[in-house]
Motif scaffolding. Structure first.
Motif, PDB file in Angstrom:
ATOM      1  N   ASP A 135      -0.894 -13.750  22.105  1.00  0.00           N
ATOM      2  CA  ASP A 135      -1.766 -12.801  21.855  1.00  0.00           C
ATOM      3  C   ASP A 135      -1.095 -11.128  21.798  1.00  0.00           C
ATOM      4  N   ILE A 136      -0.284 -11.035  22.685  1.00  0.00           N
ATOM      5  CA  ILE A 136       0.197  -9.673  22.800  1.00  0.00           C
ATOM      6  C   ILE A 136       1.219  -9.536  21.635  1.00  0.00           C
ATOM      7  N   ALA A 137       1.933 -10.616  21.329  1.00  0.00           N
ATOM      8  CA  ALA A 137       2.839 -10.499  20.437  1.00  0.00           C
ATOM      9  C   ALA A 137       1.868 -10.230  18.909  1.00  0.00           C
ATOM     10  N   ALA A 138       0.698 -10.720  18.856  1.00  0.00           N
ATOM     11  CA  ALA A 138      -0.105 -10.697  17.488  1.00  0.00           C
ATOM     12  C   ALA A 138      -0.552  -9.346  17.453  1.00  0.00           C
ATOM     13  N   ASP A 139      -1.025  -8.744  18.581  1.00  0.00           N
ATOM     14  CA  ASP A 139      -1.421  -7.364  18.514  1.00  0.00           C
ATOM     15  C   ASP A 139      -0.209  -6.319  18.206  1.00  0.00           C
ATOM     16  N   ARG A 140       0.776  -6.682  18.773  1.00  0.00           N
ATOM     17  CA  ARG A 140       1.947  -5.562  18.373  1.00  0.00           C
ATOM     18  C   ARG A 140       2.562  -5.720  16.917  1.00  0.00           C
ATOM     19  N   ALA A 141       2.131  -6.971  16.463  1.00  0.00           N
ATOM     20  CA  ALA A 141       2.451  -7.087  14.918  1.00  0.00           C
ATOM     21  C   ALA A 141       1.759  -6.405  13.869  1.00  0.00           C
ATOM     22  N   LEU A 142       0.309  -6.419  14.464  1.00  0.00           N
ATOM     23  CA  LEU A 142      -0.594  -5.837  13.566  1.00  0.00           C
ATOM     24  C   LEU A 142      -0.177  -4.401  13.866  1.00  0.00           C
ATOM     25  N   ALA A 143      -0.108  -3.772  14.880  1.00  0.00           N
ATOM     26  CA  ALA A 143      -0.083  -2.604  15.026  1.00  0.00           C
ATOM     27  C   ALA A 143       1.193  -1.964  14.157  1.00  0.00           C
ATOM     28  N   THR A 147       3.006   0.537   7.083  1.00  0.00           N
ATOM     29  CA  THR A 147       2.326   0.928   5.583  1.00  0.00           C
ATOM     30  C   THR A 147       1.862   2.456   5.640  1.00  0.00           C
ATOM     31  N   ALA A 148       1.777   2.843   6.784  1.00  0.00           N
ATOM     32  CA  ALA A 148       1.568   4.354   6.905  1.00  0.00           C
ATOM     33  C   ALA A 148       2.750   5.204   6.300  1.00  0.00           C
ATOM     34  N   ASP A 149       3.720   4.780   7.019  1.00  0.00           N
ATOM     35  CA  ASP A 149       4.795   5.435   6.700  1.00  0.00           C
ATOM     36  C   ASP A 149       5.434   5.110   5.264  1.00  0.00           C
ATOM     37  N   ALA A 150       5.223   4.207   4.600  1.00  0.00           N
ATOM     38  CA  ALA A 150       5.816   3.790   3.190  1.00  0.00           C
ATOM     39  C   ALA A 150       4.679   4.827   2.374  1.00  0.00           C
ATOM     40  N   ARG A 151       3.493   4.957   2.661  1.00  0.00           N
ATOM     41  CA  ARG A 151       2.711   5.762   1.859  1.00  0.00           C
ATOM     42  C   ARG A 151       3.232   7.314   2.068  1.00  0.00           C
ATOM     43  N   HIS A 152       3.535   7.697   3.019  1.00  0.00           N
ATOM     44  CA  HIS A 152       3.963   8.901   3.257  1.00  0.00           C
ATOM     45  C   HIS A 152       5.404   9.142   2.575  1.00  0.00           C
ATOM     46  N   ARG A 153       6.125   8.179   2.554  1.00  0.00           N
ATOM     47  CA  ARG A 153       7.432   8.221   1.770  1.00  0.00           C
ATOM     48  C   ARG A 153       7.137   8.570   0.233  1.00  0.00           C
ATOM     49  N   TRP A 154       6.220   7.533  -0.349  1.00  0.00           N
ATOM     50  CA  TRP A 154       5.800   7.459  -1.513  1.00  0.00           C
ATOM     51  C   TRP A 154       5.189   8.854  -1.958  1.00  0.00           C
ATOM     52  N   LEU A 155       4.403   9.493  -1.173  1.00  0.00           N
ATOM     53  CA  LEU A 155       3.740  10.868  -1.715  1.00  0.00           C
ATOM     54  C   LEU A 155       4.765  11.855  -1.906  1.00  0.00           C
ATOM     55  N   VAL A 156       5.577  11.861  -0.706  1.00  0.00           N
ATOM     56  CA  VAL A 156       6.923  12.963  -0.690  1.00  0.00           C
ATOM     57  C   VAL A 156       7.693  12.615  -2.085  1.00  0.00           C
ATOM     58  N   ALA A 157       7.973  11.483  -2.462  1.00  0.00           N
ATOM     59  CA  ALA A 157       8.829  11.230  -3.487  1.00  0.00           C
ATOM     60  C   ALA A 157       8.150  11.569  -4.926  1.00  0.00           C
ATOM     61  N   THR A 158       6.891  11.356  -4.864  1.00  0.00           N
ATOM     62  CA  THR A 158       6.257  11.644  -5.960  1.00  0.00           C
ATOM     63  C   THR A 158       5.514  13.278  -6.270  1.00  0.00           C
ATOM     64  N   ARG A 159       5.893  13.985  -5.281  1.00  0.00           N
ATOM     65  CA  ARG A 159       5.322  15.384  -5.349  1.00  0.00           C
ATOM     66  C   ARG A 159       5.892  16.205  -6.426  1.00  0.00           C
ATOM     67  N   HIS A 160       6.822  15.981  -6.801  1.00  0.00           N
ATOM     68  CA  HIS A 160       7.425  16.678  -8.000  1.00  0.00           C
ATOM     69  C   HIS A 160       7.523  16.031  -9.260  1.00  0.00           C
ATOM     70  N   LEU A 161       6.573  15.001  -9.380  1.00  0.00           N
ATOM     71  CA  LEU A 161       6.402  14.220 -10.728  1.00  0.00           C
ATOM     72  C   LEU A 161       5.165  14.634 -11.258  1.00  0.00           C
ATOM     73  N   SER A 162       4.975  14.985 -12.661  1.00  0.00           N
ATOM     74  CA  SER A 162       3.993  15.331 -13.570  1.00  0.00           C
ATOM     75  C   SER A 162       3.851  14.585 -15.095  1.00  0.00           C
TER      76      SER A 162
END
Length: 529
Positions: free
Chosen positions: A332-340, A346-361
């Protein structure tokens, strides 16, 4: 003194008055002459045919050299006084008196003393041969192979008529029946060694029969001379080189030959060889049953001990929930840690994508598309120009080819095709004419056959066909009812009649009167005709 070889001093006359002797008298006279002429003598020779002391205590053998043999006997009383005991092949100097044995007309020497004179010629040759083959390693114990436990095929090299083969077959049948293949050979004589050698090599080769699992080379007892063939060097080498295990059973237990040293096993007698190669079937079954019983007992004991050991170990184990609950909590503890961790990644990947596409038009994305469109338009224009040029070249080439062709060259194939068409039309007409003639002939034949078989031809001969009103045919008078309307069909028309009345012409029968001679009607035939 009279000549010892002369039975009587006076010569016997050649007349019929010569003295007559019985066989016994003559034998005794010869015996006295031999004993008187040769008292004590010393004879040097090789001992042969010695088989030990007889049951009576006496000893019999022979003394021989390269050219002659003389029988010898040692009486029971003289045996214990001999300083040198007789042995087979021993060369000795025998001292004794010469005598005869009247029952067989033989002479022999009664030996009182024996002195060794060295090994005999045969024994010396045998010893030299044995040492030579032993030096080559043919008699080494390391090269001897074990015998198969239960041979299916047993090869026997011996005489097929002697007692040896019967003893072997009988013993094998009693102990463990197996398939026995006998290779018949001579066991004594000049050719015996070559025949036994060929038999040993034949069993090992492809002789056309089943390959033996073991080979028995057997022979009965005999003197050194009788067994000399089994000391042959070629035979010893064949036995040593055989890929099949060989059991030697030559002679009795006291007899030894070189084949005994080269064979994988030696049996004292042929019967012993049969006992050596096959086990006792009853003993094998008993041993198998005993081992099966012991195996079952051992397996049951082993399983019982294992079960007891398992129960002993299970006593020290904690209850099942005690073992599972900590593992469930860790899961149970391992499942909670895996979800977090998944949300964080996912949040870190979204942030990296936004930083990378900031200069795109959108303009940056349209530029490659526009450049690709320009390249495509230029390629299309080049393709169109190339196609127009190719088409013009093809047309010019076609024009040049047409200019080179003359009208008469074009007219020649047309004329050839017209001739072929004309010939084809002629062949078609001939085939059609022949086919129509054949069909017309067949139709004419069928029409003639139909006319011959038609009932109208019968009507032309003056007969009539009786029909009912429904046009069915009347085949018998019993089928006509009284007063029934009928029709008579003639060759030139029909006549309607009623059963029991006179004939009356129907409208269908108004055809011209046929050109026939009128016939007188017989009243007895009824009104139908």
């Amino acid at each position: 003194m009279a000549d010892p070889f002369t039975l009587f001093e006076d010569e016997r006359p050649a007349s019929s008055n010569a003295a007559e002797f019985t066989v016994s008298e003559l034998s005794r006279a010869v015996k006295r002459t031999v004993e008187d002429g040769f008292g004590y003598v010393r004879v040097r020779g090789e001992i042969g045919g010695f088989r030990g002391r007889h049951s009576s205590g006496h000893c019999y053998f022979s003394l021989k050299d390269a050219d002659a043999t003389i029988d010898a006997v040692v009486w029971k009383g003289a045996w214990s006084k001999l300083a040198t005991k007789p042995e087979e092949g021993l060369e000795v100097i025998a001292t004794g008196r010469l005598t005869t044995y009247p029952r067989s007309s033989k002479y022999q020497i009664v030996v009182d003393n024996l002195e060794p004179a060295g090994l005999g010629a045969l024994m010396k040759l045998l010893e030299e041969r044995r040492q030579k083959l032993a030096a080559e390693g043919l008699f080494d114990e390391a090269r001897r192979r074990p015998l198969p436990l239960m041979p299916r095929v047993i090869g026997v090299v011996t005489s097929p008529t002697g007692a040896v083969i019967r003893d072997i077959l009988h013993r094998i049948a009693d102990r463990f029946p197996a398939h026995v293949v006998v290779w018949p050979v001579r066991v004594q004589g000049e050719t015996s060694a070559a025949e036994v050698t060929a038999a040993v090599q034949g069993f090992a080769g492809d002789y056309g029969g089943p390959r033996p699992d073991v080979i028995i080379v057997a022979r009965g007892g005999g003197s050194v001379e009788d067994l000399w063939g089994y000391n042959d060097e070629a035979l010893v080498r064949a036995v040593a080189a055989s890929p099949i295990p060989i059991v030697s059973a030559v002679g009795h237990e006291t007899d030894w030959t070189l084949v005994d040293h080269a064979a994988d096993h030696r049996a004292p007698t042929p019967t012993g060889a049969a006992e050596r190669v096959v086990p006792v079937r009853a003993e094998c079954l008993a041993t198998l049953a005993d081992r099966a019983r012991r195996l079952d007992t051992a397996m049951a004991t082993h399983l019982r001990h294992r079960a007891e050991h398992l129960r002993f170990l299970s006593r020290g184990l904690p209850p099942g929930p005690t073992l599972v609950d900590p593992l469930r909590q860790r899961l149970d503890i391992a499942a909670d840690r895996a979800l977090a961790a998944l949300f964080k990644q996912t949040a870190d990947a979204r942030h990296r994508w936004l930083v990378a596409t900031r200069h795109l038009s959108p303009a940056i994305a349209h530029r490659p598309v526009e450049r690709a469109g320009d390249r495509l338009a230029m390629a299309s224009a080049r393709l169109a120009r190339a196609a127009d040029g190719t088409l013009a070249d093809r047309r010019a080439a076609a024009a040049r080819t047409g200019a080179r062709l003359s009208p008469h060259l074009l007219a020649r194939p047309v004329a050839d095709q017209r001739d072929r068409l004309a010939r084809a039309v002629q062949r078609r007409d001939r085939v059609a004419t022949h086919l129509l003639a054949t069909l017309r002939h067949r139709l004419t034949g069928i029409d003639k056959l139909l006319g011959a078989l038609s009932y109208t031809a019968v009507l032309d001969r003056g007969f009539a066909l009786v029909r009912r009103g429904d046009d069915s045919t009347v085949r018998s008078a019993a089928a006509v009812g009284k007063g029934e309307a009928l029709q008579l069909q003639f060759a030139d028309g029909r006549v309607a009649v009623v059963e029991g009345s006179g004939p009356a012409r129907s409208a269908a029968a108004q055809s011209p009167t046929p050109r026939r001679r009128s016939r007188k009607v017989d009243d007895r035939q009824g009104t139908l005709l």
